[in-house]
Design an enzyme around this catalytic site. Structure first.
Site, short mmCIF file in Angstrom:
data_model
loop_
_atom_site.label_atom_id
_atom_site.label_comp_id
_atom_site.label_asym_id
_atom_site.label_seq_id
_atom_site.Cartn_x
_atom_site.Cartn_y
_atom_site.Cartn_z
N HIS A 18 23.69 39.24 7.55
CA HIS A 18 25.00 39.91 7.52
C HIS A 18 25.12 40.78 6.27
O HIS A 18 25.58 41.91 6.32
CB HIS A 18 26.14 38.89 7.46
CG HIS A 18 26.32 38.04 8.68
ND1 HIS A 18 26.43 36.68 8.62
CD2 HIS A 18 26.43 38.36 9.99
CE1 HIS A 18 26.62 36.19 9.84
NE2 HIS A 18 26.60 37.20 10.70
N LYS A 42 38.36 27.51 18.82
CA LYS A 42 37.02 27.03 18.46
C LYS A 42 37.12 26.48 17.03
O LYS A 42 37.78 27.08 16.19
CB LYS A 42 36.04 28.21 18.46
CG LYS A 42 34.79 27.97 19.31
CD LYS A 42 34.00 29.24 19.49
CE LYS A 42 32.97 29.47 18.42
NZ LYS A 42 32.18 30.71 18.64
N ARG A 91 19.68 41.76 16.52
CA ARG A 91 18.39 41.14 16.14
C ARG A 91 17.42 41.27 17.30
O ARG A 91 17.74 40.82 18.40
CB ARG A 91 18.57 39.65 15.85
CG ARG A 91 19.27 39.35 14.55
CD ARG A 91 19.68 37.92 14.51
NE ARG A 91 20.55 37.61 15.66
CZ ARG A 91 21.06 36.41 15.92
NH1 ARG A 91 20.79 35.40 15.14
NH2 ARG A 91 21.83 36.21 16.96
N SER A 130 23.89 32.22 11.65
CA SER A 130 24.78 31.30 10.94
C SER A 130 24.59 29.88 11.47
O SER A 130 24.60 28.92 10.70
CB SER A 130 26.24 31.70 11.14
OG SER A 130 26.50 32.93 10.53
#
Ligand code: PNS
Length: 160
Positions: A18, A42, A91, A130
């Protein structure tokens, strides 16, 4: 670009991948806003305040970066704030399916007036996420090279 750019994400926590993208995106705009998703449904590992604090620590040296949080639809946040475009990282191949769906849905919700711009993640971090950083960290592995130094110190100091 002349307008403000939004780099949106969960950043739970911000990783070196990031951070690399933030560095690159900050050169493309007078102002880069890092929009941290505050998702009530969440449960993130780090609270939205903690995630913002970690991003703030990591990006202190940049003068044109602001950190904000948002809830609800990204498209509504973009409309309200008038961002020129949204930045996302890609990615290798693994992000493509999900990202194209989101970009197309957001384009639809924004009447095709705001673009999603994709920056390719540096190959040095193409395996990073992450979730993986959290898992390794929680199980006692060393994540020092996968997050900015100040973020690593924060994580160790605030170990849960
Ligand atoms: O870092 P992430 O978790 O991949 O970021 C995903 C994010 C925050 C960009 C996405 O979940 C999002 O935009 N959430 C807000 C709700 C929304 O707008 N959902 C519809 C997306 S088309």
């Amino acid at each position: 670009m002349r307008g403000r750019l939004l780099y949106a994400g969960s950043f739970d926590p911000i990783t070196s991948g990031h951070f690399d993208l933030i560095k690159r995106a900050s050169k493309m705009t007078p102002e880069l806003i890092i929009g941290v998703l505050d998702n009530q449904s969440k449960t993130p590992y780090y609270s939205v305040e903690e995630r913002c604090d970690m991003i703030r620590l990591a990006t202190e040296e940049f003068e044109n970066i602001k950190i904000d949080s948002f809830s609800g639809l990204l498209a509504d946040y973009v409309k309200k704030e008038g961002f020129e475009a949204v930045i996302r990282g890609l990615r290798a191949t693994m992000d493509f399916e999900y990202e194209i769906q989101m970009a197309q849905m957001n384009a639809h919700l924004l009447d095709h007036e705001v673009e999603t711009i994709f920056l390719m993640t540096s190959p040095d971090y193409s395996f990073l996420s992450s979730s993986l950083v959290k898992e390794v960290f929680k199980l006692g592995g060393n994540v020092e090279e996968f997050v900015p130094k100040s973020v690593y110190d924060y994580m160790v100091k605030n170990r849960k």
